[in-house]
Write an enzyme that holds these catalytic residues in place. Sequence first.
Site, PDB file in Angstrom:
ATOM      1  N   ASP A   1      -7.005   4.417  -4.290  1.00 39.82           N
ATOM      2  CA  ASP A   1      -7.668   4.274  -2.999  1.00 39.82           C
ATOM      3  C   ASP A   1      -8.285   5.655  -2.753  1.00 39.82           C
ATOM      4  OD1 ASP A   1      -7.669   2.154  -0.582  1.00 39.82           O
ATOM      5  OD2 ASP A   1      -7.502   4.121   0.329  1.00 39.82           O
TER       6      ASP A   1
ATOM      7  N   LYS B   1       0.861  -1.189   0.000  1.00 43.89           N
ATOM      8  CA  LYS B   1       0.000   0.000   0.000  1.00 43.89           C
ATOM      9  C   LYS B   1       0.889   1.228   0.000  1.00 43.89           C
ATOM     10  CE  LYS B   1      -4.479   0.842   0.212  1.00 43.89           C
ATOM     11  NZ  LYS B   1      -5.613  -0.031  -0.132  1.00 43.89           N
TER      12      LYS B   1
END
Length: 450
Positions: A168, A128
């Site tokens: 995201d 991430k």
Amino acid sequence: MTVAHRLDAIYEDVRQRNPGEGEFHQAVQEVFQSLAVVVDRRPEYLDAGVIPRLCEPERQIIFRVPWIDDSGKLHVNRGFRVEFSSVLGPYKGGLRFHPSVYLGIVKFLGFEQIFKNALTGMPIGGGKGGSDFDPKGRSDNEVMRFCQSFMSELYRHLGEYTDVPAGDIGVGGREVGYLFGMYKKITNRFESGVLTGKGIGWGGAQVRKEATGYGTVFFAQEMLRTKGQSFEGRDVVVSGSGNVAIYAIEKVQELGGRVVACSDSSGYVVDESADGVDLELLQEVKEVRRGRIGDYAEARGPKASVADNGSIWDVPCHIALPCATQNELDLADAKTLIDNGCVVVAEGANMPATPEAVKLFTESEVLFGPGKAANAGGVATSALEMQQNASRDSWSFEHTEKRLAEIMADIHERCADTAEEYGHPGDYVLGANVSSFQQVADAMIAQGVV
Ligand code: GLU
């Protein structure tokens, strides 16, 4: 030492090695709570030292992102990429641009991603990234310059076999476009598979944009099915109004449900119209105007009202889909939902329910689908995008949506079967954690201490 004590000691060590990273601690603890049952049966997981290794990212990159705004002022943001685990495939996971981003947030998301990605059954590892950059109020040119600066450092760590970011919160099609353009320019390679969530005309996959929201609804549909129920005629609350929420609302409506409330960080809207939230208007306000939820209520007329105090979870519903952000649904909200007769909660966001809320749901009659299972449709469709890029193919919307629905049904079955096998039928948290942990841990043992 008992298994529980050994797990507690590892957790304590993780807390001490990663001070001040509350969200990361929370994500680790949530997985650890499910592990005693599996480690009891398979002590080799503890003996092989898999768990402490799993809690330490393989690589953490922090970098400077300087950029100049439209008025000529210089800004310096911080960029992150946490490459958590490559045991099942290249690091895979989104980028978040939001002022709240710091290492603890990126690590919580990266840790979750390892297990989520395992659950999809696709060959993808976990990672991430993101930045504390706030895209709100920024012009397209400012966003472009920021993305270019961000990629001018990140590119050296990426590659279709190495690390494949996507979007995201705060990173959608526009940002992925600018990031991809800069990657291509620096490397002189049209390497489609290095980013997912690309535009349809240049290597993107059908349904990727819709996939997280649709997937959450497909997962909730499977949960409802176990109770002999469906979305038809049901009132649904969907928090958020970003990409996940919008496509969750669309699918709920297609399946005959009525979405009675949605939100953003400025408040929530209750829409008492017979057909619930007007999706077209919501998209116009959020995606075209990039406005606030109050603008939706104003444009919608007297049936819709905006609330800036209280909680969206006070709105009575049969099904709740938290699709905004982490820790947006606490113990008091969980109690209200249960009192109001809610039967299914499925997490479209990452870790939206606090640990106390999750505990109450799992001890009650409510069926609770944790994000790592319920919102895995986004990253699963990213893996389908990678598959199409690798074979230089592109699939139709219908075919891709069918694949997504199958994947979500498989994840549901896998979680339900594992929960049953370990004597906790209906406990999707345990099912998701145990099943994905076993797959990751087995692969780690097979690949040795690396
Ligand atoms: N950010 C999404 C998630 O939380 C998608 C990641 C991806 O497609 O790589 O799973």
